[in-house]
Design a protein around this motif. Structure first.
Motif, PDB file in Angstrom:
ATOM      1  N   GLU A  47       0.845  -1.207   0.000  1.00  0.00           N
ATOM      2  CA  GLU A  47       0.000   0.000   0.000  1.00  0.00           C
ATOM      3  C   GLU A  47       0.878   1.255   0.000  1.00  0.00           C
ATOM      4  O   GLU A  47       0.594   2.224  -0.710  1.00  0.00           O
ATOM      5  N   ALA A  48       1.966   1.219   0.791  1.00  0.00           N
ATOM      6  CA  ALA A  48       2.849   2.388   0.898  1.00  0.00           C
ATOM      7  C   ALA A  48       3.710   2.571  -0.344  1.00  0.00           C
ATOM      8  O   ALA A  48       4.035   3.703  -0.718  1.00  0.00           O
ATOM      9  N   TYR A  49       4.095   1.457  -0.997  1.00  0.00           N
ATOM     10  CA  TYR A  49       4.967   1.502  -2.179  1.00  0.00           C
ATOM     11  C   TYR A  49       4.328   0.685  -3.310  1.00  0.00           C
ATOM     12  O   TYR A  49       4.775  -0.423  -3.621  1.00  0.00           O
ATOM     13  N   PRO A  50       3.272   1.216  -3.931  1.00  0.00           N
ATOM     14  CA  PRO A  50       2.484   0.424  -4.892  1.00  0.00           C
ATOM     15  C   PRO A  50       3.229  -0.008  -6.146  1.00  0.00           C
ATOM     16  O   PRO A  50       2.872  -1.023  -6.751  1.00  0.00           O
ATOM     17  N   ILE A  51       4.267   0.743  -6.573  1.00  0.00           N
ATOM     18  CA  ILE A  51       4.940   0.379  -7.830  1.00  0.00           C
ATOM     19  C   ILE A  51       6.375  -0.103  -7.623  1.00  0.00           C
ATOM     20  O   ILE A  51       7.051  -0.470  -8.579  1.00  0.00           O
ATOM     21  N   SER A  52       6.850  -0.109  -6.387  1.00  0.00           N
ATOM     22  CA  SER A  52       8.231  -0.541  -6.129  1.00  0.00           C
ATOM     23  C   SER A  52       8.317  -2.056  -5.969  1.00  0.00           C
ATOM     24  O   SER A  52       7.438  -2.663  -5.366  1.00  0.00           O
ATOM     25  N   SER A 106       1.390 -16.745   2.701  1.00  0.00           N
ATOM     26  CA  SER A 106       1.653 -15.471   3.379  1.00  0.00           C
ATOM     27  C   SER A 106       2.422 -14.439   2.553  1.00  0.00           C
ATOM     28  O   SER A 106       2.449 -13.263   2.922  1.00  0.00           O
ATOM     29  N   PHE A 107       3.078 -14.859   1.467  1.00  0.00           N
ATOM     30  CA  PHE A 107       4.065 -13.985   0.823  1.00  0.00           C
ATOM     31  C   PHE A 107       3.643 -13.477  -0.560  1.00  0.00           C
ATOM     32  O   PHE A 107       4.475 -13.039  -1.343  1.00  0.00           O
ATOM     33  N   LYS A 108       2.348 -13.512  -0.849  1.00  0.00           N
ATOM     34  CA  LYS A 108       1.863 -13.169  -2.187  1.00  0.00           C
ATOM     35  C   LYS A 108       2.118 -11.721  -2.575  1.00  0.00           C
ATOM     36  O   LYS A 108       2.236 -11.394  -3.752  1.00  0.00           O
ATOM     37  N   ASP A 109       2.192 -10.826  -1.586  1.00  0.00           N
ATOM     38  CA  ASP A 109       2.404  -9.408  -1.901  1.00  0.00           C
ATOM     39  C   ASP A 109       3.866  -9.072  -2.187  1.00  0.00           C
ATOM     40  O   ASP A 109       4.169  -7.962  -2.639  1.00  0.00           O
ATOM     41  N   ALA A 110       4.766 -10.008  -1.918  1.00  0.00           N
ATOM     42  CA  ALA A 110       6.194  -9.767  -2.171  1.00  0.00           C
ATOM     43  C   ALA A 110       6.544 -10.182  -3.599  1.00  0.00           C
ATOM     44  O   ALA A 110       6.048 -11.188  -4.105  1.00  0.00           O
TER      45      ALA A 110
END
Length: 321
Positions: free
Chosen positions: A247-252, A276-280
């Protein structure tokens, strides 16, 4: 007399107007902001917390701050840990409960045992006391839906969530939820909005809770990365933390370096860890951290097995041991 830490803290709770912050996740951050709100309101609380706050630096000052504050007021604000039923030693005037999850199963055996522990803790509330409860958490909601001592908070209170989101300095919906609970608790004790929101707006986080450590750079390459440290060790916490960073770094690109904490926890929550790690974008998983006296090596349940399980289940996910 020789007594345990929870027993000693329990004796202190009888001498103060005690506020206990409980829950499977989010206790430290919620205790921190509650403490700063009470301090901002001039109530000068004594505080014992499971992280370090720069606001409690004192002398000699340490970079991360301290986990204790001695106040002169009547209030004691504590982080009420549920491990081995520690919180059953405490007798608070107010309980804030963030959530109930499948945690510390080496002690509680199953989820029913965890819920029973929190239910028993609620019986320690002093006469006329209040429980500030997270209505968005179904185990909390179902366990206390008929409890007349309950004051509820929820992200569905769009007005409050919006007010908090405008001033909060740390990312994540879970933190807006935690701060909503702290708001409801503070209002119960007659604290004014201006003091609550001033404390929320000035809080930049605590030790090992999405803590910014600096920048990593590689010479001769246009590569630099912001580095954060977080204590998240349960699948629910990992997902919440990574979601907040996304959320804080949407394109990084988001790199996650994770060290499992206890093989017993990895075994019991193995399926949840694989999800647990899908957003990474890339996840690096290290060998397990074994807690002395509380853990044993389980050959089948290790970091390599977790990586293989994630790769099999989600072949497009970049996960490495």
């Amino acid at each position: 007399p020789i007594i345990s830490y929870p027993e000693a803290l329990g004796e202190l709770t009888k001498q103060y107007r005690t506020i206990a912050i409980s829950g499977s996740h989010g206790k430290s951050t919620t205790t921190a902001i509650t403490s700063l709100i009470f301090r901002q309101a001039g109530l000068d609380p004594t505080v014992i917390i499971g992280t370090k706050l720069k606001e409690f630096s004192g002398r000699p000052a340490s970079p991360a701050g301290k986990n204790f504050r001695l106040g002169k007021g009547p209030y004691l604000i504590i982080e009420a840990d549920e491990y081995k039923d520690s919180f059953l030693n405490y007798y608070p005037e107010a309980i804030l409960m963030t959530n109930i999850d499948r945690e510390h199963l080496d002690h509680y055996k199953n989820f029913a045992g965890v819920k029973r522990g929190f239910k028993n803790f609620s019986k320690n509330l002093t006469k006329g006391g209040v429980m500030v409860l997270n209505k968005d958490d179904s185990p909390v909601r179902n366990l206390f839906k008929k409890d007349k001592r309950a004051v509820w908070y929820s992200l569905k209170d769009k007005k409050l969530a919006s007010l908090i989101s405008k001033v909060i300095k740390i990312p994540g919906r879970h933190n807006i939820s935690n701060f909503s609970g702290a708001y409801r608790l503070a209002k119960h004790f007659g604290i004014k909005d201006k003091d609550i929101f001033k404390a929320i707006g000035s809080f930049k986080g605590s030790w090992r809770r999405m803590e910014y450590k600096g920048q990593f750079k590689i010479k001769n390459l246009k590569f630099k990365a912001k580095v954060y440290d977080d204590y998240a060790h349960h699948p629910t916490e990992i997902k919440a933390t990574l979601s907040a960073f996304r959320e804080a770094y949407p394109i990084s690109p988001l790199f996650c370096v994770f060290q499992p904490h206890q093989s017993k926890r990895l075994k019991v929550l193995f399926k949840e860890f694989t999800e647990s790690f899908k957003d990474a974008d890339i996840t690096l998983i290290l060998p397990i951290y074994f807690v002395a006296g509380r853990d044993v090596e389980l050959s089948k349940w290790n970091s390599e097995a977790l990586v293989k399980a994630i790769q099999k289940k989600y072949p497009k996910q970049k996960v490495f041991y």
